[in-house]
Write an enzyme that holds these catalytic residues in place. Structure first.
Site, short mmCIF file in Angstrom:
data_model
loop_
_atom_site.label_atom_id
_atom_site.label_comp_id
_atom_site.label_asym_id
_atom_site.label_seq_id
_atom_site.Cartn_x
_atom_site.Cartn_y
_atom_site.Cartn_z
N ASP A 123 -0.37 -7.04 -5.85
CA ASP A 123 -1.67 -6.98 -5.19
C ASP A 123 -1.58 -7.78 -3.90
OD1 ASP A 123 -5.07 -7.40 -6.41
OD2 ASP A 123 -4.30 -7.45 -4.36
N TYR A 139 -15.48 -1.22 7.07
CA TYR A 139 -14.11 -0.80 7.41
C TYR A 139 -13.79 -1.19 8.85
CZ TYR A 139 -10.17 2.48 7.97
OH TYR A 139 -8.94 3.04 8.22
N ASP A 198 2.72 -1.66 -4.47
CA ASP A 198 1.31 -1.25 -4.55
C ASP A 198 0.81 -1.58 -5.95
OD1 ASP A 198 -0.32 1.57 -2.93
OD2 ASP A 198 -1.20 0.02 -4.22
N GLY A 230 -0.28 4.96 -1.06
CA GLY A 230 -1.39 5.59 -0.35
C GLY A 230 -0.96 6.78 0.47
N GLN A 231 -1.94 7.38 1.20
CA GLN A 231 -1.67 8.59 1.97
C GLN A 231 -0.56 8.35 3.00
OE1 GLN A 231 -4.71 9.70 4.80
NE2 GLN A 231 -3.95 11.80 4.99
N LYS A 279 -11.16 -3.88 10.54
CA LYS A 279 -10.12 -3.44 11.50
C LYS A 279 -10.19 -4.27 12.79
CE LYS A 279 -8.11 -0.51 8.87
NZ LYS A 279 -6.81 -0.91 8.26
N GLY A 284 0.84 -1.20 0.00
CA GLY A 284 0.00 0.00 0.00
C GLY A 284 0.87 1.24 0.00
C1 VAH Z 1 -10.86 6.91 7.18
N1 VAH Z 1 -8.75 8.10 7.21
O1 VAH Z 1 -11.42 8.00 7.31
C2 VAH Z 1 -9.39 6.81 7.54
C3 VAH Z 1 -9.18 6.59 9.01
C4 VAH Z 1 -9.86 7.20 11.35
C5 VAH Z 1 -10.10 7.38 9.89
O2 VAH Z 1 -9.23 5.26 9.36
O3 VAH Z 1 -11.43 5.91 6.79
#
Ligand code: VAH
Length: 320
Positions: free
Chosen positions: A53, A142, A34, A11-12, A146, A8
């Site tokens: 990937d 998401y 990436d 990414g940011q 996590k 990754g």
């Molecule tokens: C998001 N920048 O907004 C990520 C992050 C706490 C937020 O995990 O999905």
């Protein structure tokens, strides 16, 4: 000398983590990977890059073996707001990808950094000074990836002895690579709009407090945790870390210290507002401070001053 793989890497976080790791460990000891086509632009500086990937276990295993990797930072993920549009892809990248990384780490004796998030908490989590150990019932894909990632990473440590470690990142503000579809992206966009038009319309309501952190502190947290003395770690996946708890109004007030006429409006976006409302207002990060010496450097006004300076430079060079 460590041999590190960053997945990754475009990414940011990844694009800045690679640069900092290369400064510390040497360009050729940090392999970036990436799916992006524009790695040269995204990742400043020299060093090896492999297009791969995270869901392709053979390819990742081959990269690890060929380069004698001993540490993997797995930043491959689909962020919260986009994950609600593509939940199956979010699971595939976030969990099938992580499973591949953990299996490779088990077979090839690698340490693994897993970036969890405040998104690993949900509406039944105590929202203020959220404890290190508490209820985690997120209602977003998401968040599910996590929490699952935290549990899977701890399992691989306990069952197989894999050196897994991670932090629960708050919203991260940066000026190099734009974030890609998170609920906290507004906290980056507001600085770019402050420079471009001295005005911004927030997708989150006034009073939506979330934990945030400037990118240099996020990079510091990841690297310092991976370098920490493992005998001192009572927790592993994952540590609460934060630098500030702010809402859009707080950022606007900080910007006005440098740009007095900055105008902030509100036009809440339903999906992002619902996600943000399910996340904590503020974290208790005392476990990270006690177990591996975590301490942020940037508070809100320092970050604002640095962000406005950096974004203005990009604007003057027509890069935005
Ligand atoms: C998001 N920048 O907004 C990520 C992050 C706490 C937020 O995990 O999905």
């Amino acid at each position: 000398m460590k041999k590190i793989l960053v997945l990754g890497a475009c990414g940011q976080i990844g694009s800045e983590l690679v640069v900092e790791l290369r400064k510390r460990y040497g360009n050729n000891n940090v392999i970036a990977s990436d799916l992006c086509e524009d790695a040269d632009e995204k990742i400043a500086g020299e060093g090896p890059f492999y297009k791969a990937d995270v869901t392709d276990v053979q390819r990742i295993a081959e990269i690890v073996r060929e380069n004698k990797i001993d540490t993997i930072y797995n930043l491959a993920a689909i962020l919260s707001a986009v994950a609600e549009q593509k939940p199956h892809a979010a699971w595939n990248v976030g969990i099938n990808g992580l499973y591949n990384v953990l299996e490779i780490a088990r077979e090839q004796n690698c340490s693994v950094f897993f970036p969890s998030s405040i998104g690993a908490f949900g509406p039944t989590t105590p929202p203020d000074s959220t404890p290190q150990d508490t209820i985690q019932r997120p209602q977003t894909m998401y968040g599910v990836t996590k929490v699952t990632g935290e549990l899977l990473s701890d399992y691989y440590h306990k069952r197989f002895g894999v050196d897994t470690r991670g932090v629960r990142f708050p919203g991260i503000i940066s000026n190099v690579t734009l974030p890609g579809g998170g609920t906290t992206d507004y906290a980056v966009e507001i600085y770019y709009e402050a420079v471009k038009s001295n005005a911004y319309t927030s997708p989150l309501k006034k009073g939506t407090f979330l934990d945030m952190m400037y990118m240099p502190d996020a990079i510091k947290a990841a690297i310092e945790l991976m370098e920490a003395d493992s005998s001192k770690l009572k927790h592993r996946n994952c540590f609460n870390v934060t630098a500030m708890s702010i809402d859009p109004e707080a950022i606007a007030s900080s910007i006005r210290k440098f740009s007095p006429d900055f105008e902030l409006n509100y036009d809440p976006e339903e999906v992002k507002q619902e996600i943000a409302d399910s996340w904590p207002n503020s974290l208790d990060d005392s476990a990270a401070r006690e177990e591996w010496g975590w301490k942020p450097d940037f508070k809100l006004d320092d970050m604002t001053e640095d962000m406005l300076k950096a974004v203005k430079k990009k604007y003057e060079k027509n890069l935005i």
